[in-house]
Design a protein around this motif. Structure first.
Motif, PDB file in Angstrom:
ATOM      1  N   TYR A  66       0.840  -1.203   0.000  1.00 38.28           N
ATOM      2  CA  TYR A  66       0.000   0.000   0.000  1.00 38.28           C
ATOM      3  C   TYR A  66       0.878   1.259   0.000  1.00 38.28           C
ATOM      4  O   TYR A  66       0.667   2.186  -0.794  1.00 38.28           O
ATOM      5  CB  TYR A  66      -0.912  -0.017   1.218  1.00 38.28           C
ATOM      6  CG  TYR A  66      -1.740   1.235   1.395  1.00 38.28           C
ATOM      7  CD1 TYR A  66      -2.993   1.355   0.800  1.00 38.28           C
ATOM      8  CD2 TYR A  66      -1.274   2.298   2.158  1.00 38.28           C
ATOM      9  CE1 TYR A  66      -3.757   2.499   0.960  1.00 38.28           C
ATOM     10  CE2 TYR A  66      -2.024   3.458   2.327  1.00 38.28           C
ATOM     11  CZ  TYR A  66      -3.267   3.556   1.723  1.00 38.28           C
ATOM     12  OH  TYR A  66      -4.007   4.690   1.891  1.00 38.28           O
ATOM     13  N   GLU A  81      -6.651   1.293  -1.608  1.00 40.10           N
ATOM     14  CA  GLU A  81      -7.341   0.489  -0.606  1.00 40.10           C
ATOM     15  C   GLU A  81      -7.663  -0.911  -1.124  1.00 40.10           C
ATOM     16  O   GLU A  81      -7.986  -1.814  -0.343  1.00 40.10           O
ATOM     17  CB  GLU A  81      -8.644   1.182  -0.174  1.00 40.10           C
ATOM     18  CG  GLU A  81      -8.447   2.482   0.582  1.00 40.10           C
ATOM     19  CD  GLU A  81      -7.853   2.282   1.964  1.00 40.10           C
ATOM     20  OE1 GLU A  81      -7.922   1.144   2.478  1.00 40.10           O
ATOM     21  OE2 GLU A  81      -7.313   3.251   2.521  1.00 40.10           O
ATOM     22  N   THR A  84      -5.115  -5.454  -0.578  1.00 39.57           N
ATOM     23  CA  THR A  84      -5.484  -5.963   0.751  1.00 39.57           C
ATOM     24  C   THR A  84      -4.852  -7.294   1.103  1.00 39.57           C
ATOM     25  O   THR A  84      -5.247  -7.916   2.089  1.00 39.57           O
ATOM     26  CB  THR A  84      -7.016  -6.102   0.832  1.00 39.57           C
ATOM     27  OG1 THR A  84      -7.474  -6.955  -0.233  1.00 39.57           O
ATOM     28  CG2 THR A  84      -7.689  -4.751   0.718  1.00 39.57           C
ATOM     29  N   ILE A 462     -16.558   0.387  -4.138  1.00 41.34           N
ATOM     30  CA  ILE A 462     -15.885   0.855  -2.925  1.00 41.34           C
ATOM     31  C   ILE A 462     -16.856   1.784  -2.209  1.00 41.34           C
ATOM     32  O   ILE A 462     -17.408   2.705  -2.817  1.00 41.34           O
ATOM     33  CB  ILE A 462     -14.592   1.605  -3.266  1.00 41.34           C
ATOM     34  CG1 ILE A 462     -13.659   0.699  -4.084  1.00 41.34           C
ATOM     35  CG2 ILE A 462     -13.886   2.066  -1.997  1.00 41.34           C
ATOM     36  CD1 ILE A 462     -12.457   1.424  -4.650  1.00 41.34           C
ATOM     37  N   LYS A 464     -17.660   4.335   1.167  1.00 39.77           N
ATOM     38  CA  LYS A 464     -17.027   5.191   2.171  1.00 39.77           C
ATOM     39  C   LYS A 464     -18.151   5.931   2.890  1.00 39.77           C
ATOM     40  O   LYS A 464     -19.001   6.579   2.264  1.00 39.77           O
ATOM     41  CB  LYS A 464     -16.069   6.177   1.496  1.00 39.77           C
ATOM     42  CG  LYS A 464     -15.130   6.915   2.416  1.00 39.77           C
ATOM     43  CD  LYS A 464     -14.142   7.730   1.581  1.00 39.77           C
ATOM     44  CE  LYS A 464     -13.226   8.584   2.439  1.00 39.77           C
ATOM     45  NZ  LYS A 464     -12.281   7.801   3.228  1.00 39.77           N
ATOM     46  N   LYS A 470     -12.448   4.473   6.682  1.00 42.85           N
ATOM     47  CA  LYS A 470     -11.638   3.724   5.732  1.00 42.85           C
ATOM     48  C   LYS A 470     -12.540   3.112   4.670  1.00 42.85           C
ATOM     49  O   LYS A 470     -13.557   2.495   4.984  1.00 42.85           O
ATOM     50  CB  LYS A 470     -10.870   2.604   6.455  1.00 42.85           C
ATOM     51  CG  LYS A 470      -9.923   1.834   5.547  1.00 42.85           C
ATOM     52  CD  LYS A 470      -9.120   0.818   6.340  1.00 42.85           C
ATOM     53  CE  LYS A 470      -8.154   0.073   5.428  1.00 42.85           C
ATOM     54  NZ  LYS A 470      -7.332  -0.913   6.152  1.00 42.85           N
ATOM     55  N   LYS A 472     -14.163   0.570   2.026  1.00 41.68           N
ATOM     56  CA  LYS A 472     -14.286  -0.880   2.020  1.00 41.68           C
ATOM     57  C   LYS A 472     -14.732  -1.346   0.644  1.00 41.68           C
ATOM     58  O   LYS A 472     -15.498  -0.666  -0.033  1.00 41.68           O
ATOM     59  CB  LYS A 472     -15.303  -1.344   3.062  1.00 41.68           C
ATOM     60  CG  LYS A 472     -14.899  -1.101   4.504  1.00 41.68           C
ATOM     61  CD  LYS A 472     -15.966  -1.649   5.448  1.00 41.68           C
ATOM     62  CE  LYS A 472     -15.583  -1.452   6.902  1.00 41.68           C
ATOM     63  NZ  LYS A 472     -16.627  -1.979   7.829  1.00 41.68           N
TER      64      LYS A 472
END
Length: 478
Positions: A66, A81, A84, A462, A464, A470, A472
């Motif tokens: 990252y 993000e 992972t 994604i 938020k 953060k 997800k």
């Protein structure tokens, strides 16, 4: 150094040697025979297993990947993000057919780690761009700068062939030779599938192929050829993303190169001609037939796997007519039956009808691999009945600056297509009563508002909830 210290060390060594001699004397004949037998068995087992071997090289954590994406590659934090997974790297040594025999080649394998042992991951073959230095290949770079870590951290098993004549292979690299490129890629896939158990990982059977520059040529060469029969039941080729590759060697890449006064990377031209001559053997007998002196004597010796393109280019004059015989340039431009153009046609990789989506990407200011390659390929495929063929204009960047955008876009496309098996993505997890922003995988806002009123979306997004929360990954199916 103290003399007494040296004497003590020598005495200790002598005592150890005497004890070893005594131990050897105590070996029975049976013990010695057993020891010799084990050595022989190990030797022959090593030979038998040499068709494919895997060596663990390194591992990087999700946080390291990252940080590298944000700080070094300047990828948007929202997209970063998506990285992972911790990632392990291996070097694969395997066999492939080449010119009537089996040869040893190498490649890199990257596997994502997961806390859930039942997770299933898709496979992506990423084919690297041009390199002249034999060790400047994926399996010889275990540092975080290797693109494989980044791609694998998205949740992909990443396979990266080194190619014939590069990596562990010590012969001349047959640059842009479609058949060997395809064989090298598919045999790496086969070697991995045949050895799933060694990696303690599961795949969902989805396969994607991509590559940049020469890697785009390789990606197209692989896709136009069938995968090995032995793995057809294990994998399904979902989509292909060739990126800034010379797909039309005979109609675009070579003619457009030679019709100009100069070319940004003349080393590429000699790499092609010497590489093809190493396979076909009928382009020239002496290198001076295709390159003017004094450059011929200098350049041929530098195509040895140790000199870079930059070093070779530094020896070349500005104008192509000073490098190449004038009659050769005219023949390439005017005679499609010239031996160079015949082999260029043999290594065209655009004239086939895909049965899977093929989305090419290019940049209009590419000075090395002309973007007309993608336009020619897409036009031919569509005119001959292929569906879901797209050539995307990524922007007006040059060849090097185009790479990251093209690669990122293609991987996000693969990501969106791979809805099955991504068990690390939360499914329909919403905080009721909250407001949210939902982004697609290109970072574009597709919804803003209360989660209860979310519009109909399908796929991976994604989410938020607040500026400080953060992001997800979520899989939405309405």
């Amino acid at each position: 150094m103290d003399k007494n210290y040296i004497n003590k060390a020598l005495n200790k060594a002598n005592n150890t040697l005497e004890k070893s001699k005594c131990t050897l004397r105590k070996f029975s004949l049976v013990s010695i025979v057993r020891l010799v037998t084990l050595v022989i068995l190990f030797f022959f087992t090593s030979i038998l297993c040499r068709s494919q071997e895997f060596q663990f090289l390194n591992v990087f954590l999700e946080g390291q990947i990252y940080d590298h994406a944000i700080e070094e590659l300047e990828i948007e934090p929202l997209l970063a993000e998506l990285f992972t997974h911790d990632v392990r790297m291996y070097r694969a040594s395997y066999e492939m057919p080449f010119q009537g025999s089996q040869i040893n080649v190498s490649g890199a394998i990257f596997t994502p780690l997961s806390s859930n042992p039942q997770d299933e991951f898709p496979i992506v073959v990423f084919n690297h761009g041009t390199t002249f230095v034999r060790t400047s290949v994926p399996s010889f770079n275990d540092e975080i700068t290797n693109m494989g870590y980044l791609l694998s951290s998205l949740g992909f098993i990443v396979l990266m062939p080194d190619y014939v004549g590069l990596g562990e292979s010590q012969i001349m690299h047959p640059y842009c030779h479609a058949q060997s490129e395809s064989e090298c890629g598919w045999n790496l896939v086969k070697a991995f599938v045949d050895s799933f158990s060694e990696f303690e990982i599961h795949t969902n059977g989805n396969l994607f192929i991509t590559g940049y520059s020469q890697g785009g040529h390789v990606a197209m060469a692989m896709a136009m050829n069938d995968m090995p029969e032995s793995i057809e039941e294990d994998l399904n080729l979902i989509a292909v993303a060739p990126l800034s590759g010379p797909y039309d060697m005979s109609g675009v890449q070579l003619p457009m190169t030679f019709q100009e006064i100069s070319y940004s990377n003349p080393a590429y031209l000699f790499y092609i001609l010497k590489g093809w001559n190493s396979v076909y053997g009928n382009i020239y007998e002496e290198f001076s037939e295709i390159c003017n002196e004094p450059y011929a004597s200098i350049i041929e010796s530098m195509l040895d796997g140790f000199h870079s393109a930059e070093e070779i280019n530094a020896e070349c004059p500005e104008e192509l007519i000073d490098l190449f015989p004038e009659n050769l340039i005219q023949e390439v431009l005017s005679n499609p039956d010239h031996i160079i153009m015949q082999h260029a046609s043999d290594n065209d990789v655009y004239n086939w009808v895909p049965t899977m989506p093929v989305h090419m990407r290019y940049c209009t200011q590419d000075e090395e691999v002309f973007y007309q390659n993608a336009l020619s390929a897409s036009s031919w495929m569509i005119e001959n009945g292929a569906e879901d063929i797209i050539a995307y204009n990524v922007g007006d960047a040059n060849h090097n600056d185009c790479a990251l955008s093209a690669i990122t876009n293609s991987m996000l496309w693969f990501y969106s297509l791979n809805s099955s098996g991504i068990t690390s993505v939360e499914e329909d997890v919403f905080i009721q009563g909250s407001e949210c922003l939902i982004y697609d995988l290109y970072g574009r806002v597709v919804y803003e508002g209360h989660v209860e009123q979310i519009q109909k979306l399908n796929g991976i997004f994604i989410i938020k909830y607040s500026p400080m929360s953060k992001p997800k990954k979520i899989f939405i199916s309405n």
